[in-house]
Write an enzyme that holds these catalytic residues in place. Structure first.
Site, PDB file in Angstrom:
ATOM      1  N   ASP A   1       5.116 -31.739  36.087  1.00 52.65           N
ATOM      2  CA  ASP A   1       4.572 -30.436  36.523  1.00 52.65           C
ATOM      3  C   ASP A   1       3.473 -30.596  37.576  1.00 52.65           C
ATOM      4  O   ASP A   1       3.169 -29.645  38.298  1.00 52.65           O
ATOM      5  CB  ASP A   1       4.006 -29.674  35.320  1.00 52.65           C
ATOM      6  CG  ASP A   1       4.982 -29.592  34.166  1.00 52.65           C
ATOM      7  OD1 ASP A   1       6.198 -29.633  34.417  1.00 52.65           O
ATOM      8  OD2 ASP A   1       4.528 -29.500  33.013  1.00 52.65           O
TER       9      ASP A   1
ATOM     10  N   ARG B   1      28.033 -17.148  48.568  1.00 54.51           N
ATOM     11  CA  ARG B   1      27.308 -16.758  47.348  1.00 54.51           C
ATOM     12  C   ARG B   1      25.799 -16.930  47.501  1.00 54.51           C
ATOM     13  O   ARG B   1      25.336 -17.702  48.348  1.00 54.51           O
ATOM     14  CB  ARG B   1      27.753 -17.630  46.178  1.00 54.51           C
ATOM     15  CG  ARG B   1      29.100 -17.252  45.640  1.00 54.51           C
ATOM     16  CD  ARG B   1      29.561 -18.250  44.598  1.00 54.51           C
ATOM     17  NE  ARG B   1      30.773 -17.773  43.947  1.00 54.51           N
ATOM     18  CZ  ARG B   1      31.586 -18.536  43.234  1.00 54.51           C
ATOM     19  NH1 ARG B   1      31.344 -19.821  43.100  1.00 54.51           N
ATOM     20  NH2 ARG B   1      32.647 -18.017  42.662  1.00 54.51           N
TER      21      ARG B   1
ATOM     22  N   MET C   1      11.906 -26.667  36.394  1.00 54.04           N
ATOM     23  CA  MET C   1      10.789 -26.792  35.444  1.00 54.04           C
ATOM     24  C   MET C   1       9.447 -26.720  36.171  1.00 54.04           C
ATOM     25  O   MET C   1       9.392 -26.487  37.378  1.00 54.04           O
ATOM     26  CB  MET C   1      10.905 -28.094  34.684  1.00 54.04           C
ATOM     27  CG  MET C   1      11.921 -28.070  33.565  1.00 54.04           C
ATOM     28  SD  MET C   1      11.858 -29.618  32.646  1.00 54.04           S
ATOM     29  CE  MET C   1      12.831 -29.171  31.208  1.00 54.04           C
TER      30      MET C   1
ATOM     31  N   ARG D   1       6.460 -25.879  33.956  1.00 50.30           N
ATOM     32  CA  ARG D   1       5.581 -25.143  33.043  1.00 50.30           C
ATOM     33  C   ARG D   1       4.855 -24.038  33.811  1.00 50.30           C
ATOM     34  O   ARG D   1       5.508 -23.307  34.528  1.00 50.30           O
ATOM     35  CB  ARG D   1       4.632 -26.099  32.333  1.00 50.30           C
ATOM     36  CG  ARG D   1       4.091 -25.498  31.048  1.00 50.30           C
ATOM     37  CD  ARG D   1       3.616 -26.527  30.088  1.00 50.30           C
ATOM     38  NE  ARG D   1       4.701 -26.990  29.233  1.00 50.30           N
ATOM     39  CZ  ARG D   1       4.655 -28.090  28.475  1.00 50.30           C
ATOM     40  NH1 ARG D   1       3.592 -28.842  28.500  1.00 50.30           N
ATOM     41  NH2 ARG D   1       5.656 -28.410  27.716  1.00 50.30           N
TER      42      ARG D   1
HETATM   43  O1  F6P Z   1       5.671 -30.495  30.822  1.00 43.62           O
HETATM   44  C1  F6P Z   1       6.886 -31.062  31.142  1.00 43.62           C
HETATM   45  C2  F6P Z   1       8.031 -30.130  30.838  1.00 43.62           C
HETATM   46  O2  F6P Z   1       9.227 -30.745  31.260  1.00 43.62           O
HETATM   47  C3  F6P Z   1       7.898 -28.730  31.427  1.00 43.62           C
HETATM   48  O3  F6P Z   1       8.182 -28.694  32.805  1.00 43.62           O
HETATM   49  C4  F6P Z   1       8.848 -27.964  30.548  1.00 43.62           C
HETATM   50  O4  F6P Z   1       8.462 -26.612  30.477  1.00 43.62           O
HETATM   51  C5  F6P Z   1       8.684 -28.617  29.191  1.00 43.62           C
HETATM   52  O5  F6P Z   1       8.125 -29.904  29.435  1.00 43.62           O
HETATM   53  C6  F6P Z   1       9.941 -28.771  28.396  1.00 43.62           C
HETATM   54  O6  F6P Z   1       9.615 -29.277  27.151  1.00 43.62           O
HETATM   55  P1  F6P Z   1      10.666 -29.823  26.095  1.00 43.62           P
HETATM   56  O7  F6P Z   1      10.912 -31.268  26.418  1.00 43.62           O
HETATM   57  O8  F6P Z   1       9.978 -29.651  24.788  1.00 43.62           O
HETATM   58  O9  F6P Z   1      11.920 -29.022  26.227  1.00 43.62           O
END
Ligand code: F6P
Length: 361
Positions: free
Chosen positions: A143, A178, A185, A187
């Site tokens: 992240d 399309r 990801m 977070r």
């Molecule tokens: O913090 C790293 C991360 O991959 C985030 O980007 C994502 O929201 C989360 O962890 C996913 O977590 P998990 O492995 O519990 O699905």
């Protein structure tokens, strides 16, 4: 300062590419330069809670060969079970920090290297302060939201993966006329979306730091159409909310909910407003695994060597960081406190706007 003979290392929080390269660097520096023993603690703090404590000696024989190239972490990790608020089967939270500290003491270590993101480093720091032991932190998170370091281990590989996904989506988008939506990801931070979006030629990038309106997104896609474009690429960071401000979450059995679902929501609304045929790809954990990119291997190697040197110098409660083309160290507490979101007026956001990319506002 008592002489160091034996140090521990653990990886904590979500895994990412480059963790094994850190372990390798730590073992090399500790064994080659200082003649120390390195103890790998398994599964983050969960290994210190287990009895017997889950650990293994990491000699040079373990780290030669392939581990530089390997994704994941040979030590295992966990992103649940905060020892200060540990969930019991009946749904209560109890403090098990004393058990973790006792587990650490059983290993008779002279210092610990904790490789983690902000959540893990906060927990490890609290444990180190309560237990009176020396901790050095190494930042890892796809992240890239930890403060005081320009980059953390794992981010680069996630960005390369997300960019490759756009490279794969573009030809099929153009072939079928399309709109392709890619949910990535990150977070609460939009670093992966913004960076990969620019590198991968996205037309629209939506990140949690910049509020968006569908009116604006739809108008941009219509404009592209008028210019003769028959496709569009849209990147959405997982923590982007619905237009009315709701956060979309995915529930998991035995784990905390994670962000997820916004890609489909955005895709449906684009179709509704523009009539475009839309497909959605949720990239997910593909961004975490895989072979570390060279930059992640380098960062991991630099951080690992430097972290061992910090222990040798008796400099604890510090996190290794990358600033201005240099490896430096900063107080762990400050790095955690200074959460690093995308700056909506920063150079990357300005670059995106300069390229005519719609950021939704
Ligand atoms: O913090 C790293 C991360 O991959 C985030 O980007 C994502 O929201 C989360 O962890 C996913 O977590 P998990 O492995 O519990 O699905």
């Amino acid at each position: 300062m008592p002489a160091v003979k034996r140090i521990g290392i653990l990886t904590s929080g979500g895994d990412c590419a480059g963790l094994n390269a850190v372990i390798r660097a730590v073992v090399h520096r500790a064994a080659d330069a200082y003649g120390w023993q390195v103890i790998g603690i398994r599964n983050g703090t969960a290994g210190l809670l287990a009895r017997p404590v889950e650990h293994e000696e990491l000699g040079l024989a373990v780290v030669t060969g392939n581990i530089l190239r390997m994704g994941g972490t040979i030590l295992g990790t966990t992103n649940k079970g905060d020892p200060f608020a540990y969930p019991t089967p009946d749904g209560h939270l109890i403090d098990r920090s004393d058990e973790v500290i006792e587990g650490y003491r059983q290993l008779a270590l002279d210092g610990l290297i904790g490789v983690g993101g902000d959540g893990s480093l906060r927990i490890l720091r609290d444990l180190a302060r309560k237990g009176g032991f020396g901790l050095v932190g190494i930042p890892k998170t796809i992240d890239n939201d930890l403060g005081l370091t320009e980059v953390s281990i794992g981010h680069e590989t996630a960005v390369v993966t997300a960019t490759a996904a756009l490279d794969h989506l573009q030809p099929t988008a153009a072939s079928h006329s399309r709109v392709m939506v890619l949910e990535v990801m990150g977070r609460d931070a939009g670093h992966i979306a913004l960076t990969a979006g620019i590198a991968g030629g996205a037309d629209v990038i939506l990140i949690p730091e910049i509020p968006y309106s569908f009116e604006c997104v739809a108008a941009h896609i219509e404009r592209l159409k008028k210019r003769g474009r028959n496709f569009a690429l849209v990147v959405v960071a997982e923590a982007v909310k619905t237009e009315s401000g709701d956060q979309l979450l995915t529930a998991h059995v035995g784990g905390q909910p994670t962000y997820g679902g916004i890609g489909h929501y955005i895709g449906e609304h684009i179709t509704r407003l523009t009539g475009a045929e839309t497909r959605v790809t949720v990239l997910g954990h593909v961004q975490r695994g895989g072979t570390p990119e060279p930059r992640d291997r380098l960062l991991a190697s630099v951080f690992g060597v430097y972290a061992v040197d910090l222990i040798a110098a008796g400099r604890f409660d510090r996190m290794v960081a990358w600033q201005n083309r240099q490896v430096v160290d900063v107080p762990i507490a400050q790095a955690i406190a200074q959460y690093q979101a995308v700056d909506p007026d920063g150079p990357l956001a300005r670059t995106a706007r300069g390229l005519g990319i719609c950021l939704g506002d």
